[in-house]
Each structure stands twice: as structure tokens, then as C-alpha cells.
Design a protein around this motif. Structure first.
Motif, PDB file in Angstrom:
ATOM      1  N   PHE A 242       0.645  -1.220  -0.188  1.00 38.31           N
ATOM      2  CA  PHE A 242      -0.245   0.013  -0.199  1.00 38.31           C
ATOM      3  C   PHE A 242       0.825   1.166  -0.124  1.00 38.31           C
ATOM      4  N   ARG A 243       2.199   0.740   0.869  1.00 32.01           N
ATOM      5  CA  ARG A 243       2.959   2.393   0.774  1.00 32.01           C
ATOM      6  C   ARG A 243       3.168   2.519  -0.721  1.00 32.01           C
ATOM      7  N   GLU A 244       3.504   1.589  -1.020  1.00 32.78           N
ATOM      8  CA  GLU A 244       3.729   1.854  -2.879  1.00 32.78           C
ATOM      9  C   GLU A 244       3.031   3.098  -3.230  1.00 32.78           C
ATOM     10  N   LEU A 245       1.712   1.590  -3.446  1.00 33.31           N
ATOM     11  CA  LEU A 245       0.788   1.665  -4.463  1.00 33.31           C
ATOM     12  C   LEU A 245       0.524   3.328  -4.080  1.00 33.31           C
ATOM     13  N   GLY A 246      -0.253   3.252  -2.683  1.00 31.61           N
ATOM     14  CA  GLY A 246      -1.166   4.153  -2.398  1.00 31.61           C
ATOM     15  C   GLY A 246      -2.319   4.263  -2.941  1.00 31.61           C
ATOM     16  N   LEU A 247      -3.246   5.252  -3.066  1.00 29.57           N
ATOM     17  CA  LEU A 247      -4.263   5.789  -3.284  1.00 29.57           C
ATOM     18  C   LEU A 247      -5.082   6.160  -4.493  1.00 29.57           C
ATOM     19  N   PRO A 248      -5.662   5.077  -5.147  1.00 30.88           N
ATOM     20  CA  PRO A 248      -5.109   5.655  -7.399  1.00 30.88           C
ATOM     21  C   PRO A 248      -5.758   7.124  -7.377  1.00 30.88           C
ATOM     22  N   THR A 249      -5.096   6.704  -8.539  1.00 32.88           N
ATOM     23  CA  THR A 249      -5.581   8.514  -8.416  1.00 32.88           C
ATOM     24  C   THR A 249      -6.000   8.047 -10.589  1.00 32.88           C
ATOM     25  N   ARG A 250      -7.008   9.393 -10.769  1.00 31.03           N
ATOM     26  CA  ARG A 250      -6.968   9.496 -11.645  1.00 31.03           C
ATOM     27  C   ARG A 250      -6.544   9.344 -13.416  1.00 31.03           C
ATOM     28  N   HIS A 251      -4.811   9.761 -12.977  1.00 25.46           N
ATOM     29  CA  HIS A 251      -3.904   8.860 -14.496  1.00 25.46           C
ATOM     30  C   HIS A 251      -3.904   7.624 -14.410  1.00 25.46           C
ATOM     31  N   GLN A 252      -4.312   6.601 -12.947  1.00 26.85           N
ATOM     32  CA  GLN A 252      -4.280   5.449 -14.028  1.00 26.85           C
ATOM     33  C   GLN A 252      -5.587   5.325 -14.535  1.00 26.85           C
ATOM     34  N   GLU A 253      -5.313   4.020 -15.700  1.00 32.21           N
ATOM     35  CA  GLU A 253      -6.167   3.633 -16.954  1.00 32.21           C
ATOM     36  C   GLU A 253      -7.790   3.409 -15.896  1.00 32.21           C
ATOM     37  N   ASP A 254      -7.633   2.637 -15.389  1.00 30.13           N
ATOM     38  CA  ASP A 254      -8.741   1.688 -14.660  1.00 30.13           C
ATOM     39  C   ASP A 254      -9.431   2.599 -13.557  1.00 30.13           C
TER      40      ASP A 254
ATOM     41  N   LYS B  34      -9.865   6.107 -14.379  1.00 31.76           N
ATOM     42  CA  LYS B  34      -9.912   7.578 -15.500  1.00 31.76           C
ATOM     43  C   LYS B  34     -11.186   8.433 -14.908  1.00 31.76           C
ATOM     44  N   TYR B  35     -12.456   7.644 -14.838  1.00 33.82           N
ATOM     45  CA  TYR B  35     -13.158   8.418 -14.532  1.00 33.82           C
ATOM     46  C   TYR B  35     -13.952   8.663 -12.863  1.00 33.82           C
ATOM     47  N   THR B  36     -13.303   8.375 -12.186  1.00 34.87           N
ATOM     48  CA  THR B  36     -13.473   8.208 -10.783  1.00 34.87           C
ATOM     49  C   THR B  36     -12.399   8.903  -9.983  1.00 34.87           C
ATOM     50  N   SER B  37     -12.939   9.661  -9.120  1.00 34.28           N
ATOM     51  CA  SER B  37     -12.053  10.562  -7.899  1.00 34.28           C
ATOM     52  C   SER B  37     -11.979   9.627  -6.681  1.00 34.28           C
ATOM     53  N   VAL B  38     -11.055   9.073  -6.147  1.00 37.92           N
ATOM     54  CA  VAL B  38     -10.983   8.881  -4.309  1.00 37.92           C
ATOM     55  C   VAL B  38     -11.127  10.604  -3.498  1.00 37.92           C
ATOM     56  N   ARG B  39     -11.035  11.449  -4.150  1.00 36.49           N
ATOM     57  CA  ARG B  39     -10.883  13.061  -3.716  1.00 36.49           C
ATOM     58  C   ARG B  39     -11.194  12.432  -2.330  1.00 36.49           C
ATOM     59  N   GLN B  40     -12.289  12.192  -2.501  1.00 39.03           N
ATOM     60  CA  GLN B  40     -13.827  12.302  -1.147  1.00 39.03           C
ATOM     61  C   GLN B  40     -13.596  11.052  -0.207  1.00 39.03           C
ATOM     62  N   ILE B  41     -12.792  10.457  -0.833  1.00 36.36           N
ATOM     63  CA  ILE B  41     -11.956   9.717   0.357  1.00 36.36           C
ATOM     64  C   ILE B  41     -11.178  10.166   0.712  1.00 36.36           C
TER      65      ILE B  41
ATOM     66  N   ALA C  50     -26.946  14.083 -15.828  1.00 36.39           N
ATOM     67  CA  ALA C  50     -26.330  12.727 -15.616  1.00 36.39           C
ATOM     68  C   ALA C  50     -25.329  12.030 -16.698  1.00 36.39           C
ATOM     69  N   GLU C  51     -24.955  11.885 -16.037  1.00 37.10           N
ATOM     70  CA  GLU C  51     -23.666  11.619 -16.497  1.00 37.10           C
ATOM     71  C   GLU C  51     -23.056   9.717 -17.050  1.00 37.10           C
ATOM     72  N   ILE C  52     -23.125   9.103 -17.813  1.00 40.99           N
ATOM     73  CA  ILE C  52     -22.717   7.501 -17.699  1.00 40.99           C
ATOM     74  C   ILE C  52     -21.224   7.131 -18.852  1.00 40.99           C
ATOM     75  N   ASP C  53     -20.443   6.895 -18.481  1.00 41.44           N
ATOM     76  CA  ASP C  53     -18.613   6.753 -18.741  1.00 41.44           C
ATOM     77  C   ASP C  53     -19.231   5.154 -19.355  1.00 41.44           C
ATOM     78  N   THR C  54     -18.681   4.858 -20.534  1.00 40.97           N
ATOM     79  CA  THR C  54     -18.918   4.140 -20.789  1.00 40.97           C
ATOM     80  C   THR C  54     -18.115   2.841 -22.028  1.00 40.97           C
ATOM     81  N   LYS C  55     -17.779   1.924 -21.217  1.00 44.31           N
ATOM     82  CA  LYS C  55     -16.529   1.169 -22.184  1.00 44.31           C
ATOM     83  C   LYS C  55     -16.670  -0.151 -22.469  1.00 44.31           C
ATOM     84  N   PRO C  56     -16.808  -0.872 -23.221  1.00 42.95           N
ATOM     85  CA  PRO C  56     -16.646  -2.706 -23.854  1.00 42.95           C
ATOM     86  C   PRO C  56     -14.803  -2.767 -23.903  1.00 42.95           C
ATOM     87  N   GLU C  57     -14.161  -3.540 -23.098  1.00 41.44           N
ATOM     88  CA  GLU C  57     -13.062  -3.714 -23.383  1.00 41.44           C
ATOM     89  C   GLU C  57     -12.712  -5.431 -23.455  1.00 41.44           C
ATOM     90  N   LEU C  58     -11.790  -5.490 -24.964  1.00 39.70           N
ATOM     91  CA  LEU C  58     -11.741  -7.274 -25.382  1.00 39.70           C
ATOM     92  C   LEU C  58     -10.534  -6.801 -25.343  1.00 39.70           C
TER      93      LEU C  58
END
Lengths: 445, 251
Positions: A35-47, A49-56, A354-362
Motif C-alpha cells: 500500500f505504501r508503494e501504491l497509495g490510493l489510485p489517481t485518475r492518471h491510472q487508466e482503471d 480515469k473516470y472516478t476520483s477518490v478525492r472524497q475519500i 446525469a453522466e455515464i462513461d461506458t466502455k467495453p474492453e476486449l
């Protein structure tokens, strides 16, 4: 707000709590290092991208000191009504024996709290835990493992069918002044040919603004079958980060019903690895978001073996300033020929904001496969609206009715009638606050 | 009850109706015939209250009230019913629920009590039997997976339950085999009475063999080019629509 970053606060929290020097201690310390290495995810990570954890990040969460005393009928009130189920109740991540009842389960079924399992057979738990999610899935999973202490352990012996469902009810209860963080862990091991239905049910009580960081790991041996309902009803101020990691053996079948009605910020990762031939995964999902809710569902089906099957249907209803994310990944390994994978994500937007970001990834590395995917984003169908109105259904009611029908098609896929009826009622209330659909219940199945 | 005067209507900028005059009185059955693209279906939809058109000129009144100002549901409360040419599939909305909600909405607007559940069920069963419909059919979602014939039958079934005073039937006969056509006609005839009227929009004369109209109108080029009795339909069947169009342009 303290000067420390959220990461530093979690690290300091780990140092503050007295560590159990049990068989899991090295695992926890490794996870913390990760966890020390990873930290909390940021929006720079592809996974993310659309979700900010700033509220946490912006909130201080405390580890709950002891089990909160809660009224007896609370668990009864929050659990699925009318469901003939064994029930394990957790209050802010801690198992509550007095609220739970596990009698009536057949031989070959063992269900207990993770704390108890660690006390009784720590080596066994050590073996099962973090097998699939690893420590590196995300900062949140690493954090869960670093703080792992309680949760549920379900083991179903080979060829044992558990007829009654097992409900794992995780209550998130508001403290007097504090916001809490807890890291429940669920471990499910299904022996060869075993069958069970598990409801993993997260419910927020009294507007709790806690942070529930849950991880579930599931192993299905050959021909095992599991129906896994994952029902997220955190309060609208609650934070929920959950992940499910499944490893499926030959000809096993895993069905996940991922229902999201609550939460301010929600992220679910549902992952299944089809490790051997004829394994099948079915993912059903429904999310209702309104006001300022944010719900992100990431799913991944990993076709690691030939002749494996997956089918996925996710539907979302978005209102107000609600935001949702759907990312459905299907991975097909080079030698995984003759697989079949279907995926669909439909969204109904009820408001302009309202907003939706939807993406299939094959990611398909085999050439003899059947894969389909599709995503739709739309509004209430005008033709259907006119049809209903021409019959005398007024516009407001016709809209509610069409919205309900859209959502109901996911609920319809659930085998348990008691869960269906209860969820239908909850969805009706969410969609139609004005009671326009009160007459729905009078005509049922 | 219904009076349409010099109605001119544009859809997506294109003039579809070009001065339609029509009066329908209680007890009457009107057939509106015409070639494809003559505006028949547009007329039917306008009567039911579909919103995506623009009235350029003229008016339509319902018992003296401005019909075009009324919402679709208000028209239903007032006793209007449209049997759709292409009934919409609505997955997740159960047939029986829709019918009961519709019937109760109409009753409520007339100041009547909601229908008793047992009475409703008896009513539904009676009308289903009349339409030769299987009981399982009613528990299914509205029109979902229905064949073309089943959908048309369902429209007439809904009409029988809701008992409108004016029913507009939009090509209800198209796509029906002869047995289904007879059942549909029987349903319509069952509802015929001195205080009810029908406007049947149709391309062919076939339905009129079973439901005898009082008036036959030919819609051509967005207006009623010719009116007559049932014999006009027979003539159209023999000679097609060309002669009327010629007659209309030379007139």
C-alpha cells in the motif's frame, strides 16, 4: 483536516493499532508495504480515469474501537425481509454473534466469522487469503489486507448443496461524531460439485458516512455452482469500495448479481477467472444513481481456458447529477479457443446533468471465439410513452413505469423470489417517490 | 362527437394533411381508405394526440372542445382510443397491469371508484375469451415477443376492456390471416352501439366485408377526395385508387 495525506493517515493508523502477532501478521505487513508503494489510485491510472477518490482522501476515518451496540431489530429491519436464510451480521466490519443465526445449515457447510477462523485455524486462512486478488490489485485491496481482521468464511464441502441462502449483512452504522473505516474480507470456498447461494449485503444505517473497503475472494472447484448476490445499499453519504475475485474450476458456474442503490462514491470490481474448460460466469448488474452519487463498476472476465462462457448484462438508471462508469473487460488467452463471451450495458438517462462513461474492453488473443458487446445510452422511449399515454396513463406515471420496467429486467434474472420482490419495492420507491406506481404491487408474478 | 374542419398538418416540414373535413356522429362507422402515403396514419395519430406534428390550419373538436389541445391521456379519459398499426413492445410492463392502470385512470377521471380486483379479472377473462386469447398471454409483457397478429388482437382486446366511445383503428386488419381478421372484426362488432363510433383506417376492403361501414372516405393527397357508402370500397378494390386521384386533380 489534518496536514497528512490520506495515505499517510492510513499508514499511521496501522502503526497505532496494536497488531495481533498471529499467523497473518507477516501478510499484513507485506500488504502495508505494498500500500505504501501504491497509495490510493489517481485518475492518471487508466482503471480510475473516470472516478476520483478525492472524497475519500478528504475525510478522516477512524477504525471502529469496539462493536457498536445496535438495536436488535435493526438487523432484522435491514436484512432481506421474508428470506429464509442463515444470516451473519457485521456492524462496521465486526461480526456480531448476537445478531447472527446460522442454524439449520446442512452437514458439510461451515460458515463463521473471519476473526473466529483466524483464531482457530490461522494457517488455513493464511492459505486462502490473497490467493487471487494478490496484494497488488489496487491500493484499496492492499489496504484491506493490511487491516484484515474480520469478515466471513464460508466453506462448502464437495457435493453439498446448501438449499437456503446465506446472507452476509454488513451494516454501516454512524458513530456519534466519527466516520469509520472498515475492511471486511469474505472468503468462500466451494468444493467440487458444491452448490450455494450467498447474499453479500451492504447496508448503511442512519445516514452513515463511513468508508466500507470490502474484498471478497471466491474459489469454485470443478462443477461447483454459486449464486452471489452483491447488494450495495450504503447511505447516500457512504463510501464503498468493493471487489470480488473469483477463480473458477472446470464446468463451474458463477453468477453475480451486482445491485447498487446507495452510496455517495462507489467503486466495484467484479473479476472472474475461468481457469478450466466449461467454466461459466454470468454477471448481472443494476445501478440507480441520482443527486450527486457516483457509481463505478469495473468487471473483468478472464477466459483463461478454451470452451469457457460468459454473459454479462449491466443496466443503469441515471438521474439528477448522478454519474456512473461501466468498464467491462473480457480477456481471451491465446490458447482459449471456442469460448463464448457476451456483454451488454444499457443506460437510461433521465436528466440532462446525469453522466455515464461506458466502455467495453476486449482483449482477444485467440481466433476461434464468439464475442459480442454493446453499449447503449438513451432516454425514455417516446413511442412507448405515447402508447401508454394513449391508454390513459398520465405522463409522469408512464415515465416512472418505463423506468421501472427498464431496471426490472435485471432483477428478473434473480432466482430468489423474496429478493426480487424486496428489490422491486426498493426500486419502485427510488424511481417513483410520488407513489405513482403504488398499484404495481397489487399485480405481481 | 368528432368534427374535423379544414385540417392542415405538417410533419417534419412536410405537408401531410391538406384540408381534411370529417364529421363523426355517435353510432357511425367510418372507413378511411387511401393509397400509401396519403396521410391515413398521420390522421389516426393526430386524433390520439401524438405530439410530433404541426397544425398549420383548421381544427378538430371533440364534443365542441378543442381536441388538438388535449393531452393523449386526456383524450383517453374523454373516451378516445387508438388501435395502433404498430403496437409498441414494452418489456417489463405486464399486460394486465397496464390494462388495470388504464381502466382505473379512466374511471377516476369520471369520478368512479377503482374497479374491484375480482370484477376486473372476470372482465378480462370474458374479453380474452371473446378474442380467442390464451390466459398466459395477459401475464406477459405488453406486446413483447407477440406475433403481428397477436399484437393486433391485443389492441382490440384492450379496446373491449376500456370501452371507448370513439375508436380509431389504424390498419388493424393488415397482416392478419382470415381467421384472425374474423376474430378482430367480431371484437369490433361486439362494441358497436348507438352511442359509439369507429374510424377505421385501412388500405384494403377486406375488413369492411366483416365490419360494415356507414361511410367510406378516400384520403388522397392529404385531403378527402371522395366519400360514399360501402359500395365505394368495392369499387376501389376493383379499380384501385388511380381514378380517384385523377378525378381529384381534374376537379
Amino acid at each position: 483536516m489534518s496536514e497528512q495525506s490520506a495515505k499517510e493517515r492510513f499508514l499511521a493508523q496501522f502503526e497505532r493499532v496494536s497488531q495481533h502477532e498471529d499467523a497473518l501478521a507477516p501478510l499484513r505487513r507485506d500488504a502495508l508495504a505494498r500500500f505504501r508503494e501504491l497509495g490510493l489510485p489517481t485518475r492518471h491510472q487508466e482503471d480510475w480515469k473516470y472516478t476520483s477518490v478525492r472524497q475519500i482522501e478528504q475525510n478522516d476515518f477512524e477504525l471502529p474501537a469496539d462493536t457498536l451496540e445496535i438495536p436488535d431489530d435493526l438487523a432484522r429491519r435491514e436484512g432481506v425481509p421474508g428470506l429464509d436464510a442463515a444470516r451473519l451480521v457485521f456492524v462496521n466490519g465486526r461480526y456480531s454473534e448476537s445478531l447472527s443465526h446460522t442454524e439449520g445449515l446442512p452437514d458439510g457447510v461451515s460458515v463463521r466469522s473471519l476473526a473466529q477462523a483466524i483464531g482457530e485455524a490461522p494457517e488455513r486462512v493464511r492459505e486462502d487469503i490473497a490467493r487471487q486478488s494478490g496484494l497488488d490489485f489496487s491500493g484499496f485491496t492492499a489496504l484491506n489486507t493490511a487491516f484484515v481482521e474480520d469478515g466471513a468464511v464460508l466453506e462448502v464441502a464437495a457435493n453439498t448443496a446448501v438449499e437456503n441462502p446465506i446472507e452476509l449483512l454488513f451494516l454501516s452504522v454512524a458513530g456519534d461524531q466519527s466516520r469509520y473505516v472498515f475492511h471486511p474480507r469474505v472468503l468462500i470456498r466451494m468444493g467440487q460439485g458444491a452448490e450455494a447461494t450467498v447474499l453479500e449485503h451492504h447496508a448503511g444505517v442512519n445516514g452513515a458516512s463511513n468508508f466500507n473497503n470490502a474484498v471478497t475472494e471466491i474459489t469454485l472447484d470443478d462443477q461447483a455452482r454459486l449464486e452471489h448476490y452483491r447488494i450495495q445499499r450504503e447511505s447516500t453519504a457512504g463510501f464503498h469500495i468493493g471487489s470480488v475475485h473469483v477463480d473458477q474450476g472446470r464446468a463451474s458456474r458463477y453468477v453475480n448479481h451486482n445491485i447498487n442503490l446507495g452510496g455517495a462514491l462507489v467503486r466495484n470490481d467484479i473479476n472472474s477467472r475461468l481457469s478450466d474448460v466449461e467454466a461459466e460466469a454470468v454477471f448481472n448488474g443494476l445501478y440507480l444513481v441520482s443527486n450527486k452519487q457516483h457509481v463505478d463498476n469495473h468487471t473483468c472476465v478472464d477466459h483463461a481456458s478454451p470452451h469457457t462462457y460468459s454473459d454479462e448484462l449491466y443496466k443503469g438508471v441515471l438521474d439528477g447529477k448522478g454519474k456512473a462508469v461501466f468498464n467491462g473487460r473480457v480477456k481471451v488467452h491465446p490458447d482459449a479457443q471456442k469460448i463464448e463471451a457476451h456483454q451488454k450495458n444499457d443506460n437510461l438517462l433521465l436528466s440532462k446533468l446525469a453522466e455515464i462513461d461506458t466502455k467495453p474492453e476486449l482483449e482477444i488473443y485467440a481466433d476461434d471465439v464468439i464475442c459480442s458487446h454493446g453499449a447503449t445510452v438513451g432516454q425514455i422511449d417516446r413511442g412507448a410513452l405515447f402508447y401508454l399515454r394513449s391508454r390513459g396513463i398520465d405522463e409522469a406515471k408512464a415515465r416512472d413505469l418505463l423506468t421501472y420496467a427498464f431496471a426490472e429486467s435485471v432483477i428478473e434474472r434473480m432466482p430468489l423470489a423474496a429478493v426480487r420482490e424486496w428489490l422491486e419495492g426498493l426500486v419502485v420507491n427510488r424511481i417513483s417517490g410520488e407513489g405513482l406506481l403504488d398499484d404495481l404491487e397489487t399485480e405481481g408474478e | 362527437m368528432l368534427k374535423i374542419e379544414n385540417l392542415k398538418v405538417r410533419v417534419e416540414g412536410k405537408e401531410i394533411l391538406n384540408g381534411v373535413n370529417l364529421e363523426v356522429k355517435p353510432g357511425e362507422v367510418h372507413a378511411i381508405m387511401g393509397p400509401n402515403g396519403s396521410g391515413k396514419s398521420t390522421l389516426a395519430h393526430i386524433l390520439a394526440g401524438r405530439g410530433d406534428y404541426e397544425v398549420v390550419e383548421g381544427k378538430a373538436t371533440w364534443h365542441g372542445q378543442d381536441l388538438l389541445e388535449m393531452e393523449p391521456e386526456e383524450r383517453a379519459y374523454a373516451g378516445l382510443f387508438l388501435a395502433f398499426q404498430y403496437p409498441v413492445e414494452i418489456p417489463g410492463v405486464n399486460n394486465v397491469y397496464l390494462l388495470k392502470a388504464a381502466l382505473n385512470a379512466i374511471r377516476e377521471n369520471r369520478g368512479e371508484e377503482p374497479i374491484d380486483s375480482a370484477d376486473f379479472l372476470a372482465l378480462v377473462k370474458e374479453k380474452m375469451k371473446l378474442m380467442g386469447m390464451d390466459e398466459a398471454f395477459i401475464r406477459r409483457s405488453v406486446n413483447e415477443g407477440f406475433s403481428g397478429g397477436e399484437k393486433k388482437r391485443n389492441e382490440i382486446f384492450q379496446m373491449l376492456v376500456l370501452e371507448p366511445t370513439l375508436a380509431v383503428l389504424d390498419e388493424t386488419d393488415s397482416g392478419l390471416d382470415i381467421d384472425a381478421l374474423k376474430i378482430v372484426a367480431q371484437g369490433i362488432n361486439k362494441l358497436r352501439s348507438d352511442d359509439r363510433a369507429f374510424v377505421m383506417v385501412t388500405h384494403y376492403q377486406r375488413l369492411l366485408d366483416y365490419v360494415e361501414p356507414d361511410f367510406v372516405h378516400v384520403l388522397s393527397g392529404g385531403r378527402i377526395a371522395k366519400s360514399g357508402d360501402k359500395n365505394l370500397a368495392v369499387e376501389l378494390e376493383k379499380h384501385g385508387y388511380d381514378w380517384i386521384e385523377k378525378e381529384a386533380t381534374s376537379a
